[in-house]
Design an enzyme around this catalytic site. Sequence first.
Site, PDB file in Angstrom:
ATOM      1  N   ALA A 163     -26.938  -7.044 -25.671  1.00  0.00           N
ATOM      2  CA  ALA A 163     -27.351  -6.004 -26.615  1.00  0.00           C
ATOM      3  C   ALA A 163     -26.429  -4.786 -26.504  1.00  0.00           C
ATOM      4  CB  ALA A 163     -28.799  -5.604 -26.358  1.00  0.00           C
ATOM      5  N   PHE A 164     -26.088  -4.383 -25.289  1.00  0.00           N
ATOM      6  CA  PHE A 164     -25.206  -3.229 -25.113  1.00  0.00           C
ATOM      7  C   PHE A 164     -23.824  -3.523 -25.677  1.00  0.00           C
ATOM      8  CE2 PHE A 164     -22.275  -0.494 -22.730  1.00  0.00           C
ATOM      9  CZ  PHE A 164     -22.825   0.746 -23.045  1.00  0.00           C
ATOM     10  N   GLU A 206     -23.985  -3.198 -29.376  1.00  0.00           N
ATOM     11  CA  GLU A 206     -24.078  -1.794 -29.753  1.00  0.00           C
ATOM     12  C   GLU A 206     -22.740  -1.080 -29.583  1.00  0.00           C
ATOM     13  OE1 GLU A 206     -28.768  -1.748 -28.500  1.00  0.00           O
ATOM     14  OE2 GLU A 206     -27.297  -0.795 -27.177  1.00  0.00           O
ATOM     15  N   GLU A 242     -30.552   2.014 -24.406  1.00  0.00           N
ATOM     16  CA  GLU A 242     -30.269   0.630 -23.991  1.00  0.00           C
ATOM     17  C   GLU A 242     -29.855   0.571 -22.525  1.00  0.00           C
ATOM     18  OE1 GLU A 242     -30.526  -3.098 -24.117  1.00  0.00           O
ATOM     19  OE2 GLU A 242     -30.542  -2.233 -26.131  1.00  0.00           O
ATOM     20  N   GLU A 282     -41.312 -12.753 -10.099  1.00  0.00           N
ATOM     21  CA  GLU A 282     -42.704 -13.165 -10.292  1.00  0.00           C
ATOM     22  C   GLU A 282     -43.292 -12.445 -11.506  1.00  0.00           C
ATOM     23  OE1 GLU A 282     -46.910 -12.058  -8.125  1.00  0.00           O
ATOM     24  OE2 GLU A 282     -45.132 -12.308  -6.882  1.00  0.00           O
ATOM     25  N   LEU A 283     -44.035 -13.193 -12.325  1.00  0.00           N
ATOM     26  CA  LEU A 283     -44.685 -12.583 -13.472  1.00  0.00           C
ATOM     27  C   LEU A 283     -45.798 -11.666 -12.983  1.00  0.00           C
ATOM     28  CD1 LEU A 283     -44.957 -15.648 -15.886  1.00  0.00           C
ATOM     29  CD2 LEU A 283     -43.251 -13.826 -15.886  1.00  0.00           C
ATOM     30  N   LYS A 288     -41.123  -3.429 -18.662  1.00  0.00           N
ATOM     31  CA  LYS A 288     -40.081  -3.988 -19.521  1.00  0.00           C
ATOM     32  C   LYS A 288     -40.420  -3.819 -20.994  1.00  0.00           C
ATOM     33  CE  LYS A 288     -38.003  -7.387 -16.438  1.00  0.00           C
ATOM     34  NZ  LYS A 288     -37.550  -8.779 -16.340  1.00  0.00           N
ATOM     35  N   TRP A 326     -29.034   7.167 -40.583  1.00  0.00           N
ATOM     36  CA  TRP A 326     -27.919   6.607 -41.352  1.00  0.00           C
ATOM     37  C   TRP A 326     -28.333   6.308 -42.787  1.00  0.00           C
ATOM     38  CZ3 TRP A 326     -22.739   5.850 -40.464  1.00  0.00           C
ATOM     39  CH2 TRP A 326     -22.284   6.287 -39.216  1.00  0.00           C
ATOM     40  N   LEU A 375     -26.625   7.978 -46.053  1.00  0.00           N
ATOM     41  CA  LEU A 375     -26.073   7.148 -47.134  1.00  0.00           C
ATOM     42  C   LEU A 375     -26.730   7.492 -48.468  1.00  0.00           C
ATOM     43  CD1 LEU A 375     -25.849   3.755 -45.247  1.00  0.00           C
ATOM     44  CD2 LEU A 375     -23.907   4.993 -46.253  1.00  0.00           C
TER      45      LEU A 375
END
Length: 126
Positions: A34-35, A38, A73, A89-90, A98, A116, A120
């Site tokens: 993702a970074f 971006e 991010e 571990e969950l 998260k 943006w 525009l």
Amino acid sequence: MSNPYKGRTGLDRIRRALGYSMSGLQAAYKGEDAFRQECWLALVLMPSAFWLGRSWVEVVLLVGSVLLVMIVELLNSGIEAAIDRVSFELHDLSKRAKDLASAAVLLSLVLCGGIWAAALWSRFAG
């Protein structure tokens, strides 16, 4: 009790802090899809801000919104790394941390997109 790594001052502290920051950016670019996406988008959007913005305030808002997405991010990635360092571990609290960080990224993207879109609209419809 003092931390032996906290005794740096002056230019040595600034030089080391810059090195740590560059290492963080490099790690994020290499390890976070993702970074990386971006970064490439920022490479297109930031120069475009100077064309699209009609005043320095608009340019700052356009560029700042892109930088904000990247900052959030990085924080999200840091939170994920810290959680994963503790345990794979969950756990409800890990998931919550998260998910909250991911929501922050989403909100920064919505803000950026809105800024943006407004710029525009103002440029072409106003």
